[in-house]
Design a protein around this motif. Structure first.
Motif, mmCIF file in Angstrom:
data_model
loop_
_atom_site.group_PDB
_atom_site.id
_atom_site.type_symbol
_atom_site.label_atom_id
_atom_site.label_comp_id
_atom_site.label_asym_id
_atom_site.label_seq_id
_atom_site.Cartn_x
_atom_site.Cartn_y
_atom_site.Cartn_z
ATOM 1 N N ASP A 146 -23.875 -31.951 -8.729
ATOM 2 C CA ASP A 146 -24.381 -30.883 -7.861
ATOM 3 C C ASP A 146 -23.403 -29.718 -7.832
ATOM 4 O O ASP A 146 -22.197 -29.917 -7.665
ATOM 5 C CB ASP A 146 -24.568 -31.388 -6.427
ATOM 6 N N THR A 147 -23.943 -28.515 -7.973
ATOM 7 C CA THR A 147 -23.154 -27.295 -7.819
ATOM 8 C C THR A 147 -23.894 -26.387 -6.848
ATOM 9 O O THR A 147 -25.040 -26.028 -7.104
ATOM 10 C CB THR A 147 -22.974 -26.567 -9.162
ATOM 11 N N GLY A 148 -23.258 -26.055 -5.727
ATOM 12 C CA GLY A 148 -23.984 -25.305 -4.700
ATOM 13 C C GLY A 148 -23.132 -24.263 -4.015
ATOM 14 O O GLY A 148 -21.918 -24.170 -4.220
ATOM 15 N N LEU A 149 -23.792 -23.483 -3.179
ATOM 16 C CA LEU A 149 -23.101 -22.502 -2.353
ATOM 17 C C LEU A 149 -23.800 -22.396 -0.997
ATOM 18 O O LEU A 149 -24.982 -22.709 -0.854
ATOM 19 C CB LEU A 149 -23.042 -21.134 -3.033
ATOM 20 N N LYS A 150 -23.022 -21.956 -0.012
ATOM 21 C CA LYS A 150 -23.557 -21.648 1.311
ATOM 22 C C LYS A 150 -23.026 -20.280 1.739
ATOM 23 O O LYS A 150 -21.818 -20.023 1.626
ATOM 24 C CB LYS A 150 -23.160 -22.712 2.332
ATOM 25 N N TYR A 151 -23.945 -19.440 2.212
ATOM 26 C CA TYR A 151 -23.571 -18.090 2.633
ATOM 27 C C TYR A 151 -23.999 -17.883 4.086
ATOM 28 O O TYR A 151 -25.168 -18.084 4.437
ATOM 29 C CB TYR A 151 -24.224 -17.034 1.749
ATOM 30 N N GLU A 152 -23.054 -17.508 4.904
ATOM 31 C CA GLU A 152 -23.306 -17.301 6.330
ATOM 32 C C GLU A 152 -23.856 -15.893 6.550
ATOM 33 O O GLU A 152 -23.117 -14.912 6.573
ATOM 34 C CB GLU A 152 -22.005 -17.504 7.105
ATOM 35 N N ILE A 153 -25.173 -15.802 6.709
ATOM 36 C CA ILE A 153 -25.823 -14.503 6.936
ATOM 37 C C ILE A 153 -25.390 -13.940 8.273
ATOM 38 O O ILE A 153 -25.015 -12.767 8.393
ATOM 39 C CB ILE A 153 -27.353 -14.671 6.886
ATOM 40 N N THR A 154 -25.473 -14.780 9.299
ATOM 41 C CA THR A 154 -24.960 -14.496 10.645
ATOM 42 C C THR A 154 -24.302 -15.789 11.129
ATOM 43 O O THR A 154 -24.458 -16.832 10.496
ATOM 44 C CB THR A 154 -26.085 -14.083 11.616
ATOM 45 N N PRO A 155 -23.570 -15.753 12.260
ATOM 46 C CA PRO A 155 -22.958 -16.998 12.743
ATOM 47 C C PRO A 155 -23.952 -18.127 12.980
ATOM 48 O O PRO A 155 -23.577 -19.297 12.986
ATOM 49 C CB PRO A 155 -22.290 -16.559 14.054
ATOM 50 N N LYS A 156 -25.228 -17.820 13.157
ATOM 51 C CA LYS A 156 -26.244 -18.842 13.437
ATOM 52 C C LYS A 156 -27.181 -19.114 12.259
ATOM 53 O O LYS A 156 -28.026 -20.011 12.340
ATOM 54 C CB LYS A 156 -27.089 -18.411 14.641
ATOM 55 N N ASN A 157 -27.040 -18.355 11.167
ATOM 56 C CA ASN A 157 -27.982 -18.483 10.053
ATOM 57 C C ASN A 157 -27.236 -18.599 8.724
ATOM 58 O O ASN A 157 -26.367 -17.777 8.423
ATOM 59 C CB ASN A 157 -28.927 -17.279 10.003
ATOM 60 N N ILE A 158 -27.596 -19.617 7.934
ATOM 61 C CA ILE A 158 -26.926 -19.893 6.668
ATOM 62 C C ILE A 158 -27.957 -19.997 5.548
ATOM 63 O O ILE A 158 -29.006 -20.642 5.706
ATOM 64 C CB ILE A 158 -26.111 -21.197 6.754
ATOM 65 N N PHE A 159 -27.657 -19.350 4.429
ATOM 66 C CA PHE A 159 -28.470 -19.474 3.219
ATOM 67 C C PHE A 159 -27.816 -20.498 2.304
ATOM 68 O O PHE A 159 -26.588 -20.525 2.151
ATOM 69 C CB PHE A 159 -28.578 -18.133 2.493
ATOM 70 N N GLU A 160 -28.646 -21.344 1.647
ATOM 71 C CA GLU A 160 -28.136 -22.416 0.794
ATOM 72 C C GLU A 160 -28.761 -22.340 -0.593
ATOM 73 O O GLU A 160 -29.926 -21.978 -0.746
ATOM 74 C CB GLU A 160 -28.466 -23.786 1.397
ATOM 75 N N PHE A 161 -27.971 -22.727 -1.591
ATOM 76 C CA PHE A 161 -28.476 -22.827 -2.964
ATOM 77 C C PHE A 161 -27.784 -23.990 -3.650
ATOM 78 O O PHE A 161 -26.580 -24.199 -3.482
ATOM 79 C CB PHE A 161 -28.211 -21.543 -3.749
ATOM 80 N N LEU A 162 -28.556 -24.745 -4.430
ATOM 81 C CA LEU A 162 -27.994 -25.888 -5.154
ATOM 82 C C LEU A 162 -28.664 -26.037 -6.510
ATOM 83 O O LEU A 162 -29.880 -25.918 -6.634
ATOM 84 C CB LEU A 162 -28.200 -27.178 -4.353
ATOM 85 N N LEU A 163 -27.849 -26.313 -7.529
ATOM 86 C CA LEU A 163 -28.338 -26.679 -8.851
ATOM 87 C C LEU A 163 -27.872 -28.093 -9.136
ATOM 88 O O LEU A 163 -26.679 -28.385 -9.051
ATOM 89 C CB LEU A 163 -27.803 -25.722 -9.918
ATOM 90 N N ARG A 164 -28.817 -28.988 -9.452
ATOM 91 C CA ARG A 164 -28.489 -30.386 -9.752
ATOM 92 C C ARG A 164 -28.860 -30.703 -11.186
ATOM 93 O O ARG A 164 -29.983 -30.450 -11.623
ATOM 94 C CB ARG A 164 -29.210 -31.330 -8.786
ATOM 95 N N GLU A 165 -27.881 -31.268 -11.923
ATOM 96 C CA GLU A 165 -28.104 -31.687 -13.302
ATOM 97 C C GLU A 165 -27.784 -33.171 -13.440
ATOM 98 O O GLU A 165 -27.150 -33.775 -12.570
ATOM 99 C CB GLU A 165 -27.229 -30.873 -14.262
ATOM 100 N N ASN A 166 -28.262 -33.771 -14.538
ATOM 101 C CA ASN A 166 -28.060 -35.202 -14.768
ATOM 102 C C ASN A 166 -27.198 -35.428 -16.011
ATOM 103 O O ASN A 166 -27.707 -35.540 -17.108
ATOM 104 C CB ASN A 166 -29.403 -35.919 -14.913
#
Length: 332
Positions: free
Chosen positions: A292-312
């Motif tokens: 798994d390779t991912g990131l999290k970005y804090e849009i505001t202190p209460k809201n987070i955007f997430e992205f993940l790429l999963r390979e086998n």
């Protein structure tokens, strides 16, 4: 004598200050970052049961809630000649709610909306693997964007899943208990329990009894780095699905690291490992490994955007070829 008394007083004052500040630092230390983008095993036959996943031991403060929405797209093409074929695309929208009833106890519920079919990403995934030098499996020269899950069991009986389209999947209820948040020297530890209930609107999109998960999660931070690990035992009460038999007892675990790039952005990488899933299918692998390779970005202190790429990375015969996940989380 006065000088000696002053020096003695100064020495003990400094020592007391150091001990006090160390205790305060121990109490205030945070042994986790933003954590991982949590997503179940996306292999088509694994989706009928519960699975473990990379996660943080963090439990939110008492009274805090979070609502999380993720959208996962997974593409598969597996062909073991004269044994089985698993070909298709899954798109899963998960709604997850969590609420902390105490500072160390968090309850949660997750419900998925599952679509499966031929999809339209076969050519993209094949080209993606080709460009990055990843194994391309059996995709070359095969018909694109088809759906088919069928094959032979060890006793030469046939199995197959033919239903396509959208259905509501099983409801999963969870409880995570924070044993300790750790300190400067010691890591944080939590225990997790989950129960998956047979609520799917179509039999082949879920299971007919309950799944039980018991897990432990740990983490330790050396900012800006955070390290995570965990393992779980999974029990499947219903082991049969359309003439397919699953293993009743299952084990999964992960190792991961997170780097906080800035106050708002963090990157994470994890290796997720699962034991043998299938009892009946011929030549099915004895384990599965995902990266798994991912990131999290804090849009505001209460809201987070997430992205993940999963390979086998390996083995290709019993894992989802390619998964991408987008998510948003709101805390309140």
């Amino acid at each position: 004598m006065v000088m000696r008394s002053c020096l003695t007083f100064l020495f003990f004052s400094v020592l007391t200050s150091i001990v006090t500040q160390s205790a305060i630092a121990n109490d205030l230390v945070k042994n986790w970052g933003r954590g991982f983008v949590e997503i179940d095993n996306q292999f088509p036959l694994a989706l009928n049961h519960n699975s473990f996943r990379p996660m943080s031991p963090e439990v939110k403060p008492k009274g805090e809630s979070s609502l999380r929405f993720t959208y996962a797209i997974s593409n598969n093409y597996i062909l073991v000649k004269k044994k089985y074929r698993i070909d298709g695309e899954y798109r899963i929208a998960n709604i997850n709610y969590r609420y902390s009833i105490f500072d160390n106890l968090e309850l949660g519920a997750n419900i998925p909306l599952v679509w499966r079919g031929g999809g339209n990403l076969d050519s993209f995934v094949d080209e993606f693997h080709k460009k990055l030098g990843f194994p391309r499996g059996e995709r070359r020269g095969k018909p694109k964007n088809k759906f088919g899950i069928y094959g032979l069991n060890k006793d030469d009986s046939a199995f197959g899943l033919n239903k396509t389209g959208s259905e509501i999947g099983d409801l999963t209820l969870s409880a995570k208990y924070l044993l300790t948040s750790g300190n400067i020297q010691k890591p944080a530890w939590s225990i997790l329990s989950e129960i998956r209930l047979p609520t799917a609107t179509e039999e082949s999109y879920g299971q007919d009894s309950v799944d039980i998960t018991l897990g432990v999660i740990g983490s330790k931070s050396y900012m800006p780095w955070s390290f995570y690990w965990g393992g779980a035992y999974l029990y499947y009460a219903d082991t049969f699905l359309r003439n397919i038999e699953y293993k009743r007892h299952h084990f999964e675990g992960f190792l991961g690291v997170e780097y906080e790039f800035s106050e708002k952005l963090s990157f994470n990488v994890a290796t997720y490992i699962a034991s043998d899933l299938m009892e009946s299918i011929q030549m099915f692998p004895e384990y599965a490994i995902y990266l798994d390779t991912g990131l999290k970005y804090e849009i505001t202190p209460k809201n987070i955007f997430e992205f993940l790429l999963r390979e086998n990375p390996y083995p290709s015969k019993g894992t989802a070829d390619f998964s991408v996940i987008f998510g948003v989380q709101h805390s309140f």
